[in-house]
Every structure is written in C-alpha cells, then in structure tokens.
Design an enzyme around this catalytic site. Sequence first.
Site, PDB file in Angstrom:
ATOM      1  N   TYR A   1      -2.257  -1.052  11.049  1.00 52.16           N
ATOM      2  CA  TYR A   1      -2.472  -1.641   9.531  1.00 52.16           C
ATOM      3  C   TYR A   1      -1.255  -1.012   8.783  1.00 52.16           C
ATOM      4  O   TYR A   1      -0.764  -2.055   8.119  1.00 52.16           O
ATOM      5  CB  TYR A   1      -3.778  -0.889   8.973  1.00 52.16           C
ATOM      6  CG  TYR A   1      -3.890  -1.195   7.491  1.00 52.16           C
ATOM      7  CD1 TYR A   1      -4.288  -2.574   7.141  1.00 52.16           C
ATOM      8  CD2 TYR A   1      -3.585  -0.337   6.564  1.00 52.16           C
ATOM      9  CE1 TYR A   1      -4.244  -2.606   5.687  1.00 52.16           C
ATOM     10  CE2 TYR A   1      -3.591  -0.559   5.129  1.00 52.16           C
ATOM     11  CZ  TYR A   1      -4.021  -1.863   4.783  1.00 52.16           C
ATOM     12  OH  TYR A   1      -3.842  -2.175   3.350  1.00 52.16           O
TER      13      TYR A   1
ATOM     14  N   SER B   1       0.782  -1.268   0.082  1.00 53.93           N
ATOM     15  CA  SER B   1       0.030  -0.136   0.053  1.00 53.93           C
ATOM     16  C   SER B   1       0.894   1.063   0.154  1.00 53.93           C
ATOM     17  O   SER B   1       2.028   1.195   0.517  1.00 53.93           O
ATOM     18  CB  SER B   1      -0.971   0.068   1.228  1.00 53.93           C
ATOM     19  OG  SER B   1      -1.377   1.162   1.474  1.00 53.93           O
TER      20      SER B   1
ATOM     21  N   LYS C   1       1.692  -3.757   6.662  1.00 50.66           N
ATOM     22  CA  LYS C   1       2.146  -3.495   5.349  1.00 50.66           C
ATOM     23  C   LYS C   1       3.638  -3.427   5.222  1.00 50.66           C
ATOM     24  O   LYS C   1       4.232  -4.291   4.565  1.00 50.66           O
ATOM     25  CB  LYS C   1       1.380  -2.528   4.449  1.00 50.66           C
ATOM     26  CG  LYS C   1      -0.110  -2.835   4.448  1.00 50.66           C
ATOM     27  CD  LYS C   1      -0.314  -3.953   3.576  1.00 50.66           C
ATOM     28  CE  LYS C   1      -1.699  -4.501   3.589  1.00 50.66           C
ATOM     29  NZ  LYS C   1      -1.874  -5.963   2.723  1.00 50.66           N
TER      30      LYS C   1
HETATM   31  P1  NAD Z   1     -11.148  -6.754   0.914  1.00 54.15           P
HETATM   32  O1  NAD Z   1     -11.385  -6.698   2.417  1.00 54.15           O
HETATM   33  O2  NAD Z   1     -12.294  -6.271   0.124  1.00 54.15           O
HETATM   34  O3  NAD Z   1     -10.473  -8.063   0.409  1.00 54.15           O
HETATM   35  C1  NAD Z   1      -9.783  -8.923   1.272  1.00 54.15           C
HETATM   36  C2  NAD Z   1     -10.304 -10.507   1.044  1.00 54.15           C
HETATM   37  O4  NAD Z   1      -9.581 -11.181   2.075  1.00 54.15           O
HETATM   38  C3  NAD Z   1     -11.931 -10.603   1.712  1.00 54.15           C
HETATM   39  O5  NAD Z   1     -12.376 -11.391   0.728  1.00 54.15           O
HETATM   40  C4  NAD Z   1     -11.614 -11.299   3.032  1.00 54.15           C
HETATM   41  O6  NAD Z   1     -12.694 -12.018   3.385  1.00 54.15           O
HETATM   42  C5  NAD Z   1     -10.289 -12.222   2.698  1.00 54.15           C
HETATM   43  N1  NAD Z   1      -9.555 -12.526   4.005  1.00 54.15           N
HETATM   44  C6  NAD Z   1      -9.315 -11.775   4.984  1.00 54.15           C
HETATM   45  N2  NAD Z   1      -8.574 -12.348   5.705  1.00 54.15           N
HETATM   46  C7  NAD Z   1      -8.590 -13.681   5.433  1.00 54.15           C
HETATM   47  C8  NAD Z   1      -7.904 -14.877   5.757  1.00 54.15           C
HETATM   48  N3  NAD Z   1      -7.368 -15.014   7.088  1.00 54.15           N
HETATM   49  N4  NAD Z   1      -8.066 -16.088   5.025  1.00 54.15           N
HETATM   50  C9  NAD Z   1      -8.533 -16.132   4.015  1.00 54.15           C
HETATM   51  N5  NAD Z   1      -9.319 -14.814   3.388  1.00 54.15           N
HETATM   52  C10 NAD Z   1      -9.196 -13.682   4.183  1.00 54.15           C
HETATM   53  O7  NAD Z   1      -9.968  -5.921   0.759  1.00 54.15           O
HETATM   54  P2  NAD Z   1      -9.502  -5.043  -0.646  1.00 54.15           P
HETATM   55  O8  NAD Z   1      -9.877  -3.901  -0.767  1.00 54.15           O
HETATM   56  O9  NAD Z   1      -9.561  -6.038  -1.827  1.00 54.15           O
HETATM   57  O10 NAD Z   1      -7.903  -5.339  -0.372  1.00 54.15           O
HETATM   58  C11 NAD Z   1      -7.210  -6.376  -0.831  1.00 54.15           C
HETATM   59  C12 NAD Z   1      -5.505  -6.281  -0.251  1.00 54.15           C
HETATM   60  O11 NAD Z   1      -5.225  -4.955  -0.595  1.00 54.15           O
HETATM   61  C13 NAD Z   1      -5.529  -6.175   1.503  1.00 54.15           C
HETATM   62  O12 NAD Z   1      -4.202  -6.750   1.418  1.00 54.15           O
HETATM   63  C14 NAD Z   1      -5.407  -4.684   1.498  1.00 54.15           C
HETATM   64  O13 NAD Z   1      -4.704  -4.520   2.713  1.00 54.15           O
HETATM   65  C15 NAD Z   1      -4.721  -4.055   0.311  1.00 54.15           C
HETATM   66  N6  NAD Z   1      -4.871  -2.804  -0.108  1.00 54.15           N
HETATM   67  C16 NAD Z   1      -6.328  -2.363  -0.265  1.00 54.15           C
HETATM   68  C17 NAD Z   1      -6.451  -1.008  -0.505  1.00 54.15           C
HETATM   69  C18 NAD Z   1      -7.647  -0.474  -0.499  1.00 54.15           C
HETATM   70  O14 NAD Z   1      -7.943   0.720  -0.534  1.00 54.15           O
HETATM   71  N7  NAD Z   1      -8.773  -1.247  -0.878  1.00 54.15           N
HETATM   72  C19 NAD Z   1      -5.269  -0.174  -0.755  1.00 54.15           C
HETATM   73  C20 NAD Z   1      -3.935  -0.762  -0.370  1.00 54.15           C
HETATM   74  C21 NAD Z   1      -3.669  -2.048  -0.146  1.00 54.15           C
HETATM   75  C1  WQD Z   2      -9.004   9.777   0.729  1.00 51.16           C
HETATM   76  C2  WQD Z   2      -9.199  11.209   1.042  1.00 51.16           C
HETATM   77  C3  WQD Z   2      -9.752  11.582   3.472  1.00 51.16           C
HETATM   78  C4  WQD Z   2     -13.653   9.766   4.044  1.00 51.16           C
HETATM   79  C5  WQD Z   2      -6.551   4.875   3.208  1.00 51.16           C
HETATM   80  C6  WQD Z   2      -5.814   3.948   3.770  1.00 51.16           C
HETATM   81  C7  WQD Z   2      -4.673   3.446   2.898  1.00 51.16           C
HETATM   82  C8  WQD Z   2      -5.258   2.656   1.929  1.00 51.16           C
HETATM   83  C9  WQD Z   2      -6.276   3.328   1.290  1.00 51.16           C
HETATM   84  C10 WQD Z   2      -5.174   0.214   2.348  1.00 51.16           C
HETATM   85  C11 WQD Z   2      -8.787  11.735   2.368  1.00 51.16           C
HETATM   86  C12 WQD Z   2     -10.883  12.006   2.681  1.00 51.16           C
HETATM   87  C13 WQD Z   2     -12.455  10.407   3.396  1.00 51.16           C
HETATM   88  C14 WQD Z   2     -14.620  10.711   4.248  1.00 51.16           C
HETATM   89  C15 WQD Z   2     -13.041  12.595   3.666  1.00 51.16           C
HETATM   90  N1  WQD Z   2      -5.772   1.462   2.294  1.00 51.16           N
HETATM   91  N2  WQD Z   2     -12.181  11.300   3.119  1.00 51.16           N
HETATM   92  N3  WQD Z   2     -14.098  12.037   4.088  1.00 51.16           N
HETATM   93  O1  WQD Z   2      -6.859   7.865   3.463  1.00 51.16           O
HETATM   94  O2  WQD Z   2      -5.699   7.990   1.392  1.00 51.16           O
HETATM   95  O3  WQD Z   2      -5.938   5.831   2.451  1.00 51.16           O
HETATM   96  O4  WQD Z   2      -7.205   3.848   2.207  1.00 51.16           O
HETATM   97  O5  WQD Z   2      -3.943   0.183   2.263  1.00 51.16           O
HETATM   98  O6  WQD Z   2      -3.839   2.443   3.658  1.00 51.16           O
HETATM   99  O7  WQD Z   2      -5.029   5.086   4.883  1.00 51.16           O
HETATM  100  O8  WQD Z   2      -8.133   6.933   1.297  1.00 51.16           O
HETATM  101  O9  WQD Z   2     -10.446   6.716   0.700  1.00 51.16           O
HETATM  102  O10 WQD Z   2      -9.882   6.919   3.390  1.00 51.16           O
HETATM  103  O11 WQD Z   2      -9.426   8.955   1.954  1.00 51.16           O
HETATM  104  O12 WQD Z   2     -12.809  13.776   3.519  1.00 51.16           O
HETATM  105  O13 WQD Z   2     -15.446  10.438   4.781  1.00 51.16           O
HETATM  106  O14 WQD Z   2     -10.898  11.367   1.189  1.00 51.16           O
HETATM  107  O15 WQD Z   2      -9.476  12.506   4.417  1.00 51.16           O
HETATM  108  O16 WQD Z   2      -8.032  12.895   2.266  1.00 51.16           O
HETATM  109  P1  WQD Z   2      -6.536   7.330   2.126  1.00 51.16           P
HETATM  110  P2  WQD Z   2      -9.622   7.431   1.894  1.00 51.16           P
END
Ligand code: NAD
Ligand code: WQD
Length: 395
Positions: free
Chosen positions: A202, A155, A206
């Site tokens: 969190y 991330s 990562k």
């Molecule tokens: P999500 O929660 O939609 O998907 C994660 C999936 O993993 C879910 O289906 C959940 O049921 C499954 N899961 C969790 N723990 C498990 C376990 N112990 N065994 C088996 N399955 C398990 O999340 P996402 O948004 O699709 O994110 C996927 C990955 O990307 C995560 O590692 C998250 O940290 C990373 N990530 C997400 C974002 C974002 O903003 N969505 C940003 C950066 C990184």
């Molecule tokens: C985007 C912008 C908020 C909600 C987070 C995690 C990061 C990654 C992605 C997994 C920011 C603003 C948000 C609201 C708002 N996840 N906001 N009102 O913060 O860039 O990243 O999600 O790895 O680890 O920190 O994404 O979508 O939460 O926010 O004003 O109700 O929207 O302040 O500026 P962010 P976000």
Amino acid sequence: PLSISQDESYILVVGGLGFIGSHTTLELLKEGYNVVVVDNLSNSYREVIDRVEFLASEYWQQNQKPRRTLKFHEADYKSPVMRSIISSYMTPAHLSIDGNQTCKIKGVIHFAAYKSVEESISQPIPYYLNNVCGMVNFLQLLQENGIQNFVFSSSATIYGTKANEGVALREEMCVHEPTTYTNSEGNQVTQEPGVFGLTSPYGRTKWMCEAILFDVAKSDPTWNITALRYFNPVGCHSSGLLGEDPRQKPTNLVPVVVRVLTGSKDQLEVFGTDYDTPDGTAVRDYIHVTDLARGHIAALAAAAKGRIKEPFRAFNLGSGRGYTVKEVVASLEKASSKKIPVVETGRRPGDVGFCIAGTDRAATELEWKTEKTLDECTVDVWNFTTNKTAKPGLV
Ligand code: NAD
Ligand code: WQD
C-alpha cells in the site's frame, strides 16, 4: 476556444463517496464548485451522495448562496466507461470558434484507491492494479482531454522509517529528484530520492504514484499536480450524517475504538507501550477530515492563483501536533462518557513510534492550516456513531 465561465465548469472527484472524498465533495459544493463524483462503491454506499447534497443544500439556503450542481456516476475509474463520462462533459464543437471542443471538467481530485495496509500485503496485485495502473491509464485519458489540474491523495506513510527520526517530517525528506534544503539544525543537507523502509505494498503504491506524477509533470510543465500527504485523518462532519463508514473491517485506531464502544469488539489492543514517547505509546498527527477536505480546496485555489510554482508539488496535510494512542483513547472516553477496555500488546509490525507533519509549506503556499482539535474530532465521531444507531436507515 470559447472560454467557459466558472459557473459551467466542474471538479471531478474520483472516489468521492468515501470517507475523505465525501467530506471534500461537500466542502467543494459549499465553496461554489460544481462537482462530478465517480465512485464504484467498493468501499462506500450510494446513500452518501444524497447526504452530501442535503448538507450542501442546507448550507446554500442558510447562507443565501447559489445552488451548485452535483452529478454522480457509479463507475470504476479504470473502466472504459470513463471515456464516455468525460466526453459527456465536453462543450459542443459548434459553440467553439476554432471547432475544438474543451472539457468542462477543469480539475480532478483523485481519492480512488484501496487503502488497507494489511490487505495489501496479502493481495498486492489488486493494490498495484487499482492504485498504480489505474492512475496511469486515467492520467492518459485526462491528458487526451486537456485536463491537467490534478490533486492526488498521498500519505505520510511514504516517509517510512524517516518518521522515527523524532522530528516533524518535512516534504523535502521524501523527494523524487535530489533536493538540497536547510534542516531543523540549520545545516544544508541533500536528500536523494528513494523509498525509506516502506513495509507495505500500500505504502509503495503511494510512493510510486507520486514518482509517476513527478515524471509526468516534469515532461510537461503545463500540468498542475499536487500530492497531498495526509497524516492521520479522523473526525467527521459535525451533523453526524457523514462519517467513516467503510465496507471493509477497519484497522485504524479511531474506527477500531468505535467498534469497541459499540460492542462489536471486546477490547482495544494497544500496539506497543515501549516507544520513546511521553507515555510509551506511539504518537501520530491526527487531523479532522473537514480540515483535510479544506486542504484540497486550498490546493486547487493555490494552483489557480499561481502560488504553486512547480508543476509537481507535495504538501503535508497535518496539524503539526502529536497525540499518543493513550491520549486518543482518553479523548474518545470523554466524548462517549464510556470506559474503553484496553489490553497492551506488542508493537504492530511496520509501525513507527512518531509521525508528525512539518506544516510550513502548506501554511505558506496553500495558506492553509488545521483548525479543529482532537477533542472536536472525537465528539464528531461519537455523534456520527450514535446517529447511526438511533436512525438505522442511515448507512
Ligand atoms: P475510502 O475507502 O473511504 O474512499 C475511497 C473511495 O474510492 C471509496 O468510496 C471507494 O468506493 C472508491 N474507489 C476505490 N477504488 C475505486 C475505483 N477503482 N473506481 C472508483 N472508485 C473507487 O478511503 P479514504 O479514507 O477516504 O481515502 C481516500 C484516499 O486517501 C485514498 O487514496 C487513500 O489511500 C488516501 N489516504 C487515506 C488515509 C486514511 O487514513 N484514511 C491516509 C492517507 C491517505
Ligand atoms: C495509529 C496508532 C497503532 C489500531 C495508517 C496507515 C497509513 C495511513 C493512515 C493511509 C498506531 C495504534 C491502531 C489498534 C493501536 N493510511 N493502534 N490499536 O498506523 O499511523 O497509519 O493509517 O494512507 O498509511 O499505515 O494509523 O490509525 O492504524 O494507527 O494501538 O487497534 O494507533 O499502532 O500507533 P497509522 P492507525
């Protein structure tokens, strides 16, 4: 050992029913991979697998491509049952010349993690257990079975306060051993490894996972490990059948706005209007989840073709273009033809004002870049939202 044809091998997608995992599974199937999904449904629904299969079948038919296999195991990737799941994909020993079995699973994409920043602060132990301990045990199992192609969901959060420096973030700005590179001003700088003002467990999970993966790859360079640092994934499949549909209450901007649009929430709180950005609200690099999904396939392909020279390599997956919170709100208003009530509040603790990907490394080594715009993301999100309301049978 008997070499396994492409047709018989699989990619294991752990967490493959979640938001990013489901879109990636679909793109893998379209691209001709067989896929094994493992998910414990802690933040997703079983129906998603049927939708992925439906969309893939439609694609194969329309494009006259051969069908591929999609298998699903409902399991926690930390549980002992993973051992028998992996064993069930071994080639029979009698088919091997030297009697050694090989695994038909040739690569793993690891999405399974808990992802709420807020929750990780109040409940760090389950986060470290699921995201860090889980991965370490899983790596051991993979190593025992000779599976050494590994793609990790990292991330942009790991850049921490480096994001506030106001320049596009380059992979060299967060490293796991001292690294010298030429910065945007043409100066040689040495970056020491470290966590940079990460404010949540969190985020630290990562960073820790990346550091562990770096160490594993360094100890045994036969591993191919890519850490993909996602910026802000949004959007969904254009059919409206797959989308971001968590069991947990969302905290990310786009799903929160969707809750306002559907009446589950009265108004959007805009966190911070005093950032040094064009309209004072924070800037992020939003990336369509289908582009992101394709980035995973690009990573597998680049590793297979030997374009990635290091056994551990991190890549930013972002567009290199930033939008403010107000611009995202305007785009969702346009997509939904609705007004979004907002209230401007103070900054959210731990937030940075500016977070944009440097995209050169992914463009050069993965031969990948984003294609979709923010407006395409919001149109797709609104399509998924209305589809769900129109067909209550949908997840
Ligand atoms: P999500 O929660 O939609 O998907 C994660 C999936 O993993 C879910 O289906 C959940 O049921 C499954 N899961 C969790 N723990 C498990 C376990 N112990 N065994 C088996 N399955 C398990 O999340 P996402 O948004 O699709 O994110 C996927 C990955 O990307 C995560 O590692 C998250 O940290 C990373 N990530 C997400 C974002 C974002 O903003 N969505 C940003 C950066 C990184
Ligand atoms: C985007 C912008 C908020 C909600 C987070 C995690 C990061 C990654 C992605 C997994 C920011 C603003 C948000 C609201 C708002 N996840 N906001 N009102 O913060 O860039 O990243 O999600 O790895 O680890 O920190 O994404 O979508 O939460 O926010 O004003 O109700 O929207 O302040 O500026 P962010 P976000």
